[in-house]
Design an enzyme around this catalytic site. Structure first.
Site, PDB file in Angstrom:
ATOM      1  N   GLY A   1      17.981  82.279  -2.404  1.00 38.75           N
ATOM      2  CA  GLY A   1      17.955  83.072  -1.174  1.00 38.75           C
ATOM      3  C   GLY A   1      19.062  84.098  -1.074  1.00 38.75           C
ATOM      4  O   GLY A   1      19.052  84.932  -0.170  1.00 38.75           O
TER       5      GLY A   1
ATOM      6  N   CYS B   1     -14.856  83.232   6.176  1.00 37.26           N
ATOM      7  CA  CYS B   1     -15.027  84.518   5.513  1.00 37.26           C
ATOM      8  C   CYS B   1     -16.507  84.891   5.516  1.00 37.26           C
ATOM      9  O   CYS B   1     -17.369  84.070   5.208  1.00 37.26           O
ATOM     10  CB  CYS B   1     -14.503  84.416   4.085  1.00 37.26           C
ATOM     11  SG  CYS B   1     -14.973  85.802   3.031  1.00 37.26           S
TER      12      CYS B   1
ATOM     13  N   CYS C   1     -17.764  84.714   1.501  1.00 37.62           N
ATOM     14  CA  CYS C   1     -17.849  83.478   0.726  1.00 37.62           C
ATOM     15  C   CYS C   1     -17.978  82.241   1.596  1.00 37.62           C
ATOM     16  O   CYS C   1     -18.241  81.153   1.094  1.00 37.62           O
ATOM     17  CB  CYS C   1     -16.630  83.340  -0.196  1.00 37.62           C
ATOM     18  SG  CYS C   1     -15.104  82.940   0.688  1.00 37.62           S
TER      19      CYS C   1
ATOM     20  N   CYS D   1     -12.058  87.421   3.166  1.00 41.23           N
ATOM     21  CA  CYS D   1     -10.832  86.985   2.501  1.00 41.23           C
ATOM     22  C   CYS D   1     -10.028  88.201   2.039  1.00 41.23           C
ATOM     23  O   CYS D   1     -10.583  89.143   1.479  1.00 41.23           O
ATOM     24  CB  CYS D   1     -11.148  86.183   1.245  1.00 41.23           C
ATOM     25  SG  CYS D   1     -11.948  84.617   1.543  1.00 41.23           S
TER      26      CYS D   1
ATOM     27  N   CYS E   1     -11.955  84.713  -3.071  1.00 41.73           N
ATOM     28  CA  CYS E   1     -13.241  84.967  -2.425  1.00 41.73           C
ATOM     29  C   CYS E   1     -14.381  84.925  -3.458  1.00 41.73           C
ATOM     30  O   CYS E   1     -15.381  84.246  -3.274  1.00 41.73           O
ATOM     31  CB  CYS E   1     -13.215  86.322  -1.727  1.00 41.73           C
ATOM     32  SG  CYS E   1     -14.581  86.586  -0.579  1.00 41.73           S
TER      33      CYS E   1
END
Ligand SMILES: Nc1ncnc2c1ncn2[C@@H]1O[C@H](COP(=O)(O)OP(=O)(O)OP(=O)(O)O)[C@@H](O)[C@H]1O
Ligand SMILES: [Mg+2]
Ligand SMILES: [Zn+2]
Lengths: 292, 256
Positions: free
Chosen positions: A33, A242, A245, A267, A273
């Site tokens: 970080g 979605c 899909c 998606c 997808c």
């Protein structure tokens, strides 16, 4: 210099630059970080894409790697395609659109829906690495705040959101605390993706070219999205499936379908997808059991 | 019992010139010390030296912490000094813009020191902020407004709330009222005096205005050319000044 034709080193960057970036990466991995300065180089990239992530990829990629590039989750945008072909030519690597086949995934603005595994590397393109920038513009001061772990200011931002909107309104680039120590910008991914960073088995590397900063989240590191006890972090949610899909639980983009304002939600992760659509197509055709 | 602040031979140099030098003083809990003197006499430099806001300084400044330990501030790490700023000290600037975040709401300004000290419950932070706004007489419905929309007096009261919300033991103030209209000054001084008394704060307040020293302080320290020329109980210093310079200062005030 060659008279007729430029000869690129493998991965485009020269060996000395790659060593310099790798040293920065090693330090970044050692201090999860923490933003490590590095001497950013010029790389020919499409306008608006940024070069930090690409430099990181160029420094870690080898000929055995398989590269996937996504832009907002999609493998098929102009940018994603051109960066893939750039590395295919300068690093002679194989490329893929499949998350599970890639060894390195270069991304801007998304984390793939398919869970990553050990040994994979996710490289983020970062525009603004300093999460405190908009609250404290002086860099000497933000560096001091990180060194002394003084992050009250970040909570002021969240406080202001709640006071104004009744909830934390930040949905992109949602600040996280890495390894219980350093405040970090996850880059402009949707907060939907934040939970995926936490204890992820993959190595996550972040490059900011203009700002000359590199940082990292090593595998299985804790990544905590900030919040208050009474207003905890809440990632975005999508209730509908979605439209292409039928999958649920993924990040959806709104796509305009006609001039009359019609739209549908699909998606953002095109690989996810397509494979979900193929799989359910296979299932309905053969009627066999679901694939785990 | 040792004083809260024990200062011996303190000084600070800008390059080769001293901003202040050879300052000795003891500050006890609950005591208000005024530092007076004309412009350029070194009042702000002394305040910056005591509060460790200025770089390296001369002499020794010993502080007795809440847990009873006595530390030499010059030998402490930056992290330790900043912890004192966060939790045991306040600093009120003459210009509220220097002590506030002008583009953060009033509630956020008062809540920030709490968040810096690890408060992580929004409701409690807001409640504490609201309580302090009330104490400094800022209407409750201004809690989400930015200080840019406040009057000078309100801004200064907000800065005071932001400093007092963490219950400091020692507060430094540099000309806290001098940017304000006379009528607003009087009201603010009244408020400061009340809060200091209620909370038992130790205060070092810099002012060029002897009336301010008279109104709020127990003891007064008179500075000239970076040095202390006289110090003592405020009423004694102002009514019966010993140093020739103080006599001049007091009489010039009397002349208006
Ligand atoms: N940053 C600085 N660099 C150099 N010299 C300085 C600096 N700040 C103050 N000085 C000088 O130090 C001396 C003391 O200044 P200081 O600001 O402490 O006075 P003051 O009593 O607070 O005055 P005022 O009432 O005008 O605020 C003055 O001669 C001043 O010019
Ligand atoms: Mg001054
Ligand atoms: Zn889909």
């Amino acid at each position: 210099m060659s008279a007729r034709q430029a000869v690129y080193n493998i991965g485009y960057l020269d060996e000395q630059t790659k060593r310099m970036i790798r040293r920065a990466l090693l330090k970044a991995v050692a201090i999860p970080g923490f933003q490590v300065p590095f001497a950013s180089r010029e790389v020919p990239m499409p306008r608006g894409w940024g070069t930090g992530g690409v430099q990181v990829t160029a420094a870690v990629i080898g000929e055995d790697d398989v590269l996937k590039v996504i832009d907002q989750g999609a493998d098929d945008t102009t940018n994603a395609v051109s960066i893939r072909s750039f590395f295919a030519s300068v690093a002679r690597v194989a490329t893929t659109t499949r998350t599970d086949e890639a060894t390195i995934i270069q991304t801007r603005h998304r984390i793939p829906e398919t869970p990553l595994s050990e040994g994979q590397v996710l490289v983020y393109q970062v525009p603004i690495p300093e999460p405190l920038r908009f609250l404290e513009p002086r860099e000497t001061e933000t560096r001091r705040l990180h060194a002394l772990e003084e992050y009250g200011l970040m909570f002021v931002k969240l406080y202001e959101d709640i006071a104004r909107f009744g909830h934390i309104a930040k949905t992109y680039d949602y600040p996280v605390l890495v390894g219980g120590r350093y405040l970090m910008s996850p880059s402009p991914i949707p907060s939907f993706d934040n939970p995926k960073m936490h204890r992820n088995p993959a190595l996550q590397l972040f490059g900011a070219g203009r700002e000359k900063r590199i940082y990292a989240v090593p595998p299985f590191t804790s990544v905590e999205s900030l919040g208050f006890e009474d207003f905890p972090f809440e990632p975005q949610r999508f209730d509908e499936p979605c439209a292409l899909c039928g999958s649920t639980g993924g990040y959806l983009d709104e796509v305009i379908t006609d001039d009359a304002g019609g739209s549908m939600f699909v998606c953002s992760d095109t690989d996810h997808c397509e494979r979900t659509a193929t799989r359910s197509g296979t299932e309905s055709a053969t009627g066999t059991e679901a694939i785990a | 019992m040792t004083p809260l602040l024990q200062v011996r031979g303190a000084g600070h140099r800008y390059g080769l010139r001293h901003g202040c030098r050879d300052v000795d003083l003891d500050l006890w809990p609950g005591e208000v010390l005024a530092v007076v003197g004309e412009s350029g006499s070194g009042k702000s430099t002394l305040l910056g030296t005591l509060s460790q806001r200025l770089g390296p300084s001369e002499g020794s400044i010993r502080y007795r912490m809440a847990d009873g330990r006595v530390i030499d501030l010059g030998e402490e790490s930056e992290a330790a000094v900043r912890r004192l700023w966060r939790s045991e000290w306040g600093f009120v600037h003459q210009d509220p813009a220097d002590g506030l975040r002008m583009h953060v709401s009033a509630g956020g300004n008062v809540g920030e020191p709490l968040m810096a000290n690890g408060w992580r419950h929004y409701g409690r932070i807001r409640e504490a902020a609201a309580g302090w706004l009330e104490r400094v007489e800022i209407p409750a419905d201004r809690i989400d407004d930015h200080p840019t929309t406040f009057s000078g007096g309100m801004r200064q009261r907000l800065q005071i709330a932001r400093n007092l919300v963490v219950s400091p033991r020692l507060v430094f103030m540099d000309e806290p009222t001098s940017g304000l209209d006379v009528s607003v000054q009087a009201r603010l001084l009244d408020l400061i005096r009340g809060l200091v008394f209620d909370l038992g704060l130790a205060v070092v307040v810099v002012t060029h205005d002897l009336a301010v020293a008279r109104l709020v302080s127990h003891r007064t320290l008179v500075m000239k050319d970076g040095r202390v020329v006289e110090s003592g109980l405020t009423d004694r210093v102002l009514d019966d000044p010993h140093a020739a310079y103080t006599q001049l200062l007091v009489s010039s005030v009397l002349q208006g």
